[in-house]
Design a protein around this motif. Structure first.
Motif, PDB file in Angstrom:
ATOM      1  N   SER A 352       0.904  -1.238   0.172  1.00 54.34           N
ATOM      2  CA  SER A 352      -0.185  -0.050   0.110  1.00 54.34           C
ATOM      3  C   SER A 352       0.778   1.430   0.141  1.00 54.34           C
ATOM      4  O   SER A 352       0.370   2.187  -0.711  1.00 54.34           O
ATOM      5  N   THR A 353       2.132   1.232   0.829  1.00 53.18           N
ATOM      6  CA  THR A 353       3.115   2.196   0.665  1.00 53.18           C
ATOM      7  C   THR A 353       3.374   2.604  -0.778  1.00 53.18           C
ATOM      8  O   THR A 353       3.483   3.712  -1.244  1.00 53.18           O
ATOM      9  N   LEU A 354       3.991   1.723  -1.238  1.00 53.31           N
ATOM     10  CA  LEU A 354       4.706   1.633  -2.333  1.00 53.31           C
ATOM     11  C   LEU A 354       3.907   1.982  -3.782  1.00 53.31           C
ATOM     12  O   LEU A 354       4.009   3.059  -4.500  1.00 53.31           O
ATOM     13  N   ILE A 355       2.680   1.512  -3.800  1.00 50.97           N
ATOM     14  CA  ILE A 355       1.689   1.707  -4.867  1.00 50.97           C
ATOM     15  C   ILE A 355       1.039   3.062  -4.671  1.00 50.97           C
ATOM     16  O   ILE A 355       0.810   3.857  -5.686  1.00 50.97           O
ATOM     17  N   ALA A 356       0.713   3.598  -3.612  1.00 54.03           N
ATOM     18  CA  ALA A 356       0.066   4.860  -3.250  1.00 54.03           C
ATOM     19  C   ALA A 356       1.396   6.074  -3.975  1.00 54.03           C
ATOM     20  O   ALA A 356       1.177   7.110  -4.506  1.00 54.03           O
ATOM     21  N   ALA A 357       2.713   5.706  -3.489  1.00 52.72           N
ATOM     22  CA  ALA A 357       3.704   6.634  -3.961  1.00 52.72           C
ATOM     23  C   ALA A 357       3.981   6.512  -5.381  1.00 52.72           C
ATOM     24  O   ALA A 357       4.073   7.743  -5.998  1.00 52.72           O
ATOM     25  N   ALA A 358       3.901   5.528  -6.211  1.00 57.18           N
ATOM     26  CA  ALA A 358       3.563   5.300  -7.478  1.00 57.18           C
ATOM     27  C   ALA A 358       2.575   6.276  -8.208  1.00 57.18           C
ATOM     28  O   ALA A 358       2.734   6.939  -9.152  1.00 57.18           O
ATOM     29  N   PHE A 359       1.345   6.081  -7.667  1.00 56.87           N
ATOM     30  CA  PHE A 359       0.411   6.636  -8.077  1.00 56.87           C
ATOM     31  C   PHE A 359       0.308   8.236  -7.967  1.00 56.87           C
ATOM     32  O   PHE A 359       0.184   9.019  -8.912  1.00 56.87           O
ATOM     33  N   TYR A 360       1.137   8.741  -6.856  1.00 51.43           N
ATOM     34  CA  TYR A 360       1.082  10.183  -6.637  1.00 51.43           C
ATOM     35  C   TYR A 360       2.078  10.741  -7.837  1.00 51.43           C
ATOM     36  O   TYR A 360       1.888  11.924  -8.279  1.00 51.43           O
ATOM     37  N   THR A 395      -1.570  -0.876 -14.991  1.00 52.21           N
ATOM     38  CA  THR A 395      -0.849  -1.499 -13.978  1.00 52.21           C
ATOM     39  C   THR A 395      -0.994  -1.139 -12.817  1.00 52.21           C
ATOM     40  O   THR A 395      -1.227  -1.734 -11.892  1.00 52.21           O
ATOM     41  N   ILE A 396      -0.947   0.364 -12.426  1.00 52.26           N
ATOM     42  CA  ILE A 396      -1.153   0.884 -11.268  1.00 52.26           C
ATOM     43  C   ILE A 396      -2.556   0.351 -10.658  1.00 52.26           C
ATOM     44  O   ILE A 396      -2.718   0.049  -9.608  1.00 52.26           O
ATOM     45  N   ALA A 397      -3.362   0.541 -11.553  1.00 50.69           N
ATOM     46  CA  ALA A 397      -5.036   0.239 -11.004  1.00 50.69           C
ATOM     47  C   ALA A 397      -5.140  -1.236 -10.727  1.00 50.69           C
ATOM     48  O   ALA A 397      -5.803  -1.555  -9.821  1.00 50.69           O
ATOM     49  N   LEU A 398      -4.600  -2.077 -11.506  1.00 53.70           N
ATOM     50  CA  LEU A 398      -4.697  -3.577 -11.192  1.00 53.70           C
ATOM     51  C   LEU A 398      -4.041  -3.689  -9.892  1.00 53.70           C
ATOM     52  O   LEU A 398      -4.492  -4.489  -8.831  1.00 53.70           O
TER      53      LEU A 398
END
Length: 603
Positions: A352-360, A395-398
């Protein structure tokens, strides 16, 4: 010959705090002109090199700590060589080691991205970035509740400045709200610490954990109340409901790299809930209340986050609501209070930490290429890098929705498997599945607006829209897409190595639930096998110092048991005190118990 290995092992936990601390001071000494002249300042390459070198060294150190902690060893570092609970200690175990690796593993690519351009949009960016790392590292390593408060304040003060980085009215307005909320949380933190110290007589985590169950009824209730006041404070930091409404708007106005690194800050609150409320206040009364209250909060937070995402009107706020939803999922895992659930929660925490960072970071990409539409969820002309951006978003969404075969899916599966040991299995499974379904719908909605329903760009050279479109950048901001790909690759690797990672997380959950092992590593024992503690507190006890005059101390023979030999032989232990220690040791070689302690004579 100097033995570096022994030196490193002797001072291991402190380096993760000292490295960013000294880097911050060095960057301050280097100076920093106004933001308008940073691009031309000859010192800017030096700032970037020092900053990146420091974070790289911090990551190497954190990985070495992880290797040390993976053996199951709990490393205790005694500041000023005073043992707990009389002195302050840093504790390196499996949990703190892996949180350090996550912190520095995220900080390095984010700082590398920020060092291309973002760091010139405001003063002291690198200095504050390292103060933030210092606060994060200290919070993960400290074994003392008051020092947890100190490191919280360090990282918060750095975050205040970083939130305003780049200036702008929205950042200032929400920055004031952010500061006000955290100042209130800090006040509650101090009140809670006062309640705990007044009833327990100690703030060392191991000592508090040992003493709370032994208190009489009134003191016990006061200590538990203090613990739950800390729970509220940690909940504000973690942005759980009903004290987490601030997160989506606040993170939405932060600059792109700041929003990315802030994703680790909410996890400090999660860590503190797990470390303090999950293990320190571990008696039956506290566990029963925490189990029911935290589970309800987690379920509501998870649902609220995804519902807020469905109605978000900006991409950055959308990400903020999805972060809230993931926080709720983590709280559900903690609330189950079993080893399997905690291991699953820790696995999901990294995802959850890394995917949120990638999304921002992806939000920064979209903002740069959508012109006046920025990150608003409105129909706009197709961006110039549509295919690359669409594939990245997909990819991020999945990953964020928790679909197979990505880490979000595995994390949720692990949490669902852990529900077999809880009485609320049906509610937990239902909420997690509903949240996953709503997340897919919310992410699909955003994808449709950004890509599927995007209009064709103006192709008439005589129209103003054509000129405006041609002026937009041809590709993502420098290093932006590269950092996103690095993080996504890391998350894919996280799935490939899921088995050894989950084994580590399981061992971590078992270790933090093993209070006897934690206490044994931190607290010293007398010759009868009892922990040497500050409880019960005697208000008539007046400790003597070298500069405070000579006071007869009937308990001087205890001193060698709580400080190291070099300190005992140092200049700050007076000759008068040395004689008392020697005389009492000869007269009574056996250490007295608490009931036999005598008050010191007052001046």
């Amino acid at each position: 010959m100097f033995n570096f290995s022994n030196f490193w092992l002797s001072h291991a936990p402190i380096f993760s705090i000292l490295i960013p601390a000294f880097t911050s001071f060095l960057l301050l000494i280097l100076g920093n002109p106004g933001s308008g002249s940073l691009k031309q300042d000859w010192r800017q390459p030096w700032r970037r090199s020092i900053s990146l070198g420091s974070v790289t060294l911090g990551l190497i150190t954190a990985v070495s700590y992880l290797l040390l902690a993976s053996t199951g060893q709990i490393t205790v570092y005694q500041l000023s060589e005073w043992s707990a609970p009389f002195g302050i200690v840093l504790v390196l175990d499996r949990l703190s080691a892996f949180m350090l690796v996550l912190t520095y593993g995220l900080a390095l690519p984010v700082l590398w991205y920020a060092s291309d351009n973002w760091d010139t949009r405001g003063r002291y960016f690198h200095t504050m970035f390292h103060f933030l790392l210092m606060g994060l590292s200290g919070a993960f390593l400290t074994g003392d509740l008051f020092n947890l408060f100190v490191f919280f304040e360090i990282l918060l003060m750095a975050s205040y400045v970083l939130l305003l980085h780049g200036q702008g009215r929205p950042r200032f307005q929400l920055g004031v709200h952010y500061v006000t909320i955290n100042l209130l949380a800090s006040a509650l933190f101090l009140i809670g610490l006062g309640m705990i110290y007044g009833s327990v007589g100690s703030l060392n985590m191991a000592d508090v954990s040992r003493l709370v169950p032994t208190l009489d009824n009134d003191q016990h209730k006061l200590a538990i109340a203090g613990g739950f006041l800390l729970f509220v404070v940690f909940g504000i930091k973690a942005a759980m409901l009903p004290v987490g409404f601030w997160l989506p708007k606040t993170y939405a106005v932060a600059s792109t790299p700041v929003a990315a690194i802030f994703t680790i800050m909410t996890k400090v609150g999660i860590y503190a809930i797990l470390r303090v409320n999950g293990t320190v206040f571990d008696d039956a009364m506290a566990k029963d209340i925490l189990k029911h209250v935290l589970l309800v909060i987690g379920l509501i937070t998870s649902l609220y986050g995804v519902i807020g995402a469905l109605g978000a009107d900006r991409l950055r706020r959308f990400v903020g609501f999805m972060v809230l939803s993931s926080i709720g999922t983590l709280l559900i895992a903690i609330a189950m209070l079993n080893t399997q659930a905690w291991a699953a929660g820790l696995y999901y925490l990294v995802h959850s930490t890394l995917i949120a960072a990638a999304f921002y970071l992806f939000c920064g990409w979209m903002t740069s290429q959508r012109g006046e539409f920025k990150d608003h969820l409105k129909i706009a002309p197709k961006i110039k890098q549509e295919k690359a951006a669409a594939f990245t978003y997909f990819t991020i969404a999945l990953m964020m929705a928790g679909l197979p075969p990505f880490s979000g899916f595995l994390g949720k599966v692990f949490i669902l498997q852990a529900t077999a040991e809880t009485a609320y299995q049906g509610w937990i499974i239902a909420v997690i599945l509903v949240v996953s379904l709503l997340s897919i719908i919310a992410l699909t909605r955003v994808g449709f607006i950004l890509f599927w329903r995007a209009t064709s760009p103006e192709d008439n050279p005589d129209e103003a829209a054509f000129v405006t479109y041609q002026d937009l950048p041809e590709k993502a901001p420098n290093r932006n897409d590269t950092v996103i790909y690095v993080i996504l690759f890391g998350l894919m690797s996280y799935v490939v190595f899921a088995a050894p990672v989950q084994n580590y997380m399981t061992a971590t959950a078992q270790q933090i639930q093993n209070h006897a092992l934690y206490n044994e590593a931190i607290l010293k024992l007398d010759d009868q096998g009892r922990p040497i503690s500050v409880q019960p507190y005697d208000p008539s006890y007046l400790p003597e110092t070298k500069y405070g005059g000579e006071v007869e101390d009937h308990n001087a023979l205890l001193i060698p048991n709580v400080i190291s030999k070099p300190t005992l032989q140092g200049e700050h232990i007076s000759e008068y005190k040395q004689r008392q220690i020697a005389e009492q040791t000869l007269e009574a070689p056996t250490i007295p118990n608490a009931s036999q302690l005598k008050p010191m004579e007052e001046h």
